[in-house]
Design an enzyme around this catalytic site. Sequence first.
Site, short mmCIF file in Angstrom:
data_model
loop_
_atom_site.label_atom_id
_atom_site.label_comp_id
_atom_site.label_asym_id
_atom_site.label_seq_id
_atom_site.Cartn_x
_atom_site.Cartn_y
_atom_site.Cartn_z
CE LYS A 35 -0.23 -0.10 5.05
NZ LYS A 35 -0.94 -0.73 6.18
CE1 TYR A 265 12.68 32.52 3.76
CE2 TYR A 265 12.77 30.15 3.44
CZ TYR A 265 12.53 31.42 2.94
OH TYR A 265 12.12 31.57 1.66
C1 LIG Z 1 -0.21 -1.75 6.88
C2 LIG Z 1 -0.74 -3.03 7.33
C3 LIG Z 1 0.10 -4.12 7.57
C4 LIG Z 1 1.61 -4.02 7.55
O1 LIG Z 1 2.08 -3.54 8.79
P1 LIG Z 1 3.65 -3.40 9.11
O2 LIG Z 1 3.72 -2.93 10.50
O3 LIG Z 1 4.16 -2.38 8.13
O4 LIG Z 1 4.27 -4.71 8.87
C5 LIG Z 1 -0.48 -5.33 7.87
N1 LIG Z 1 -1.83 -5.46 7.94
C6 LIG Z 1 -2.67 -4.42 7.74
C7 LIG Z 1 -4.13 -4.62 7.86
C8 LIG Z 1 -2.16 -3.17 7.44
O5 LIG Z 1 -2.99 -2.15 7.25
#
Ligand SMILES: *Cc1c(COP(=O)(O)O)cnc(C)c1O
Length: 379
Positions: A35, A265
């Site tokens: 994702k 700045y």
């Molecule tokens: C993002 C996510 C993961 C991965 O989590 P990590 O801590 O990055 O390994 C697993 N399951 C779900 C439902 C997620 O949203």
Amino acid sequence: MTWTRIEIDLDALAHNYKVLKKRLSRPTEIMAIVKSDAYGHGMIPVARRLRSEGVKYFGVSKLWEAVELRNAGIREPILVLLGIESSEIEQALENDVLVTVYRKELAREISEKALKHGKRARVHVKVDTGMNRLGVPFKSSFDFLDYVGRLEGLEVVGVFSHFAVADELTEEDRSFTIRQLERFTEVVRYAKKIDLPVSHFHMANSAGLIEIPSAHFHIVRPGIALYGGYPSGYFTNTIDLKQVMSFKTKIIHLKKIPSGEFVGYGRTYVTGRETVIATIPVGYDDGYSRLLSSKSEVLVRGKRVPVVGRVSMNMITLDVSGVPNVSVGDEVVLLGRQGGEKISAEELAEQCNTINYEIFCSIGGLKPKVFISSRGTSS
Ligand SMILES: *Cc1c(COP(=O)(O)O)cnc(C)c1O
């Protein structure tokens, strides 16, 4: 402009995948969580490399991400973790993605539309075992499974939940994690009892994969660890991960200024001696947080040098007085390795009071990326 680039080391990604795979009790599969553009690493090149290493399942947040993967030729099962809107049902069916369900109304709509097309939609039910974010509340989950199990247009092939504090190893957090796991186990037992055609129960994120073997079930869902990030400080010495992302630019200007001069700045930084200031052409627009102003360090000629003054939108100033022969055009590493030194996402995260996940997402952004692999480099 070629001064600045994000490098993605796909061999490091493959290394992390193999290390994680070694942690698994045999029949468990890895669902690579890609994702948010693979946490800023570039979803498609990441997914392609992981597939060639043997990954058979992918997880994304949104349907459009799944469609992009399909269009890039990824044929493996893809789970849309956030679920979908009513208006997206047709597209989900066409692209044969696994949809997360947690509301009866949407489950029924999906079932009806699937039947209309002479199909059965394959779905995963998300159960909330204590995080109180997304999913069917634990107490209603048995009734929910009964309900979706009776919908003729659905095939419930997965049931999953998510840990809230699997990355924290204090006793209190540990017992919360165990309570979540116990609840999930009850749900698993019930789904089996009512004969749902579930082939995949899953719960573990990276932390769960690394630390909680009893949470492995059929699939584990690592994200951060694939990219070489540690789920929290507890994990740094438990597993050998390689950071996949580097952020590099070049010095575009150098000047020697006397003691008592302000830099940048807001005049927040004053030189305490004669100082050589190097200017680099990146800033918060490139995902390098303004919270790192006068706090973080970068690498020049293999040495750590401090960021001095405010991080601007497109520029950062460095004190390079301690770097012999420093020159315009010298490479500057803001994240990653140079010589024997390394700037980790964990280091930057601590300096701006966030987590490595956010560092990867913001620096990864949408900028030009170079993908490095022993199988050939590409942009
Ligand atoms: C993002 C996510 C993961 C991965 O989590 P990590 O801590 O990055 O390994 C697993 N399951 C779900 C439902 C997620 O949203």
